[in-house]
Design an enzyme around this catalytic site. Sequence first.
Site, PDB file in Angstrom:
ATOM      1  N   THR A  27     -64.817  -8.043 -69.719  1.00 46.84           N
ATOM      2  CA  THR A  27     -66.255  -8.234 -69.826  1.00 46.84           C
ATOM      3  C   THR A  27     -66.612  -9.663 -69.440  1.00 46.84           C
ATOM      4  O   THR A  27     -66.020 -10.621 -69.942  1.00 46.84           O
ATOM      5  CB  THR A  27     -66.726  -7.955 -71.258  1.00 46.84           C
ATOM      6  N   HIS A 178     -62.653   4.222 -70.069  1.00 49.73           N
ATOM      7  CA  HIS A 178     -62.296   3.286 -71.148  1.00 49.73           C
ATOM      8  C   HIS A 178     -62.191   4.061 -72.460  1.00 49.73           C
ATOM      9  O   HIS A 178     -63.192   4.384 -73.094  1.00 49.73           O
ATOM     10  CB  HIS A 178     -63.358   2.199 -71.248  1.00 49.73           C
ATOM     11  N   GLY A 179     -60.950   4.326 -72.860  1.00 47.59           N
ATOM     12  CA  GLY A 179     -60.719   5.019 -74.122  1.00 47.59           C
ATOM     13  C   GLY A 179     -60.033   4.138 -75.147  1.00 47.59           C
ATOM     14  O   GLY A 179     -59.354   4.649 -76.048  1.00 47.59           O
ATOM     15  N   ALA A 180     -60.235   2.815 -75.023  1.00 44.16           N
ATOM     16  CA  ALA A 180     -59.469   1.856 -75.827  1.00 44.16           C
ATOM     17  C   ALA A 180     -60.379   0.923 -76.626  1.00 44.16           C
ATOM     18  O   ALA A 180     -61.596   1.053 -76.627  1.00 44.16           O
ATOM     19  CB  ALA A 180     -58.567   1.030 -74.891  1.00 44.16           C
ATOM     20  N   TYR A 183     -63.891   1.383 -78.853  1.00 44.08           N
ATOM     21  CA  TYR A 183     -65.183   1.840 -78.338  1.00 44.08           C
ATOM     22  C   TYR A 183     -65.332   3.345 -78.547  1.00 44.08           C
ATOM     23  O   TYR A 183     -64.548   3.958 -79.271  1.00 44.08           O
ATOM     24  CB  TYR A 183     -65.349   1.412 -76.888  1.00 44.08           C
ATOM     25  N   ARG A 230     -57.641   4.436 -69.825  1.00 45.20           N
ATOM     26  CA  ARG A 230     -57.100   3.312 -70.589  1.00 45.20           C
ATOM     27  C   ARG A 230     -57.127   3.628 -72.078  1.00 45.20           C
ATOM     28  O   ARG A 230     -58.153   4.081 -72.606  1.00 45.20           O
ATOM     29  CB  ARG A 230     -57.905   2.034 -70.316  1.00 45.20           C
ATOM     30  N   GLY A 316     -55.131 -10.116 -67.552  1.00 49.03           N
ATOM     31  CA  GLY A 316     -56.543 -10.387 -67.749  1.00 49.03           C
ATOM     32  C   GLY A 316     -56.876 -11.852 -67.598  1.00 49.03           C
ATOM     33  O   GLY A 316     -57.339 -12.308 -66.566  1.00 49.03           O
TER      34      GLY A 316
END
Length: 362
Positions: A27, A178-180, A183, A230, A316
């Site tokens: 982000t 985004h499954g991490a 969230y 993810r 990252g």
Amino acid sequence: MSDSPLLRPYRRGALDLPNRIAMAPMTRGRADDSTGVPTPLTAEYYAQRASAGLIVTEGIYANVLGKGGPGIPGLVDDAQVAGWRKVTDAVHAAGGRIFAQLWHVGRMTHPLILPGGATPLAPSPVRITDAQIFTNQGLMDHVTPRAMTTAEVDATVEDFATEARNAIAAGFDGVEIHGANGYLIQQFLAENTNQRTDRYGGSRNNRLRLAVDIVTAVAAEVGAERVGLRISPDNPENQLAEQDPQTTYRTLLDTLDPLGLAYLHIIERGEYPALADLRPRWSNTLIANFNGPTPTTRAAGEKVLETGLADLFSFGRLFLANPDLPARFATGAPINEYSRELVYGGGAEGYTDYPVLQAERV
């Protein structure tokens, strides 16, 4: 340095990558806050990092009620699609490959962030009590979210499919769901945040249903070979508690592996050794990531690849501060340190002004 496993090409399915270094989604909060459209700086930022084997973008909301903070971009209308087309064109012109991360934050937002002061949505009305959230008016306590109706959950599945279609129209090479990180999707997986009694709650299979339905719908929309997922098993981030992550995620992978997705992206953070346990259950490409207090080193990424726990490794914070990270790994050049204060929001400073090797030699 050039014999590093991170620098070897990778080819499998639709992935044809010059190296095994992925840029992890991060982000940055620099889209136009009123429109959700990425700015020209966004195109410059990602194009600078086009030497990554694969770029995964910051999270992009699938529905404006899934927006997690100021400056978060969307991919739900024509203006946003056009804005992202400029980003993908810039990356492709620089020789890169880029996937869009599809995102809904669930309870991880605030009425000051959402249109009309809307109440955040979640599986159940369970409030985060151990942290605050950043808004345009500064840090605020979390509010109690509203439990989504069954119809709203079903509609969210369609939102993800629509966003995936928009991503391909915007020129992305694929999408990552985004499954991490606590969230929306992981909120449905975890027992402490999912207290529902409909088909999306209760039993393990019911708690897995949203993740499976979204992945299946997105794969049907754009092709499984263009879809990644993810996950972050046993991640306590954002006050999440999974009672039996091993069984939960083994079941999830057993269900999804036959679809032939482009990849699975695993963040290992909790006590559960997710990479070692899940690698044998995933027959397609696997990307590994460590989310620790300090940036992951090149040596740590190499060890994961050398031991066969993953096919690619995502960095990252190192990519945030080092646009030419593969070249630095190849030559042994010094690594820039990132500025924590300049990660979120703002302009070019701390975003597109990190030095590259060519500039350092002038």
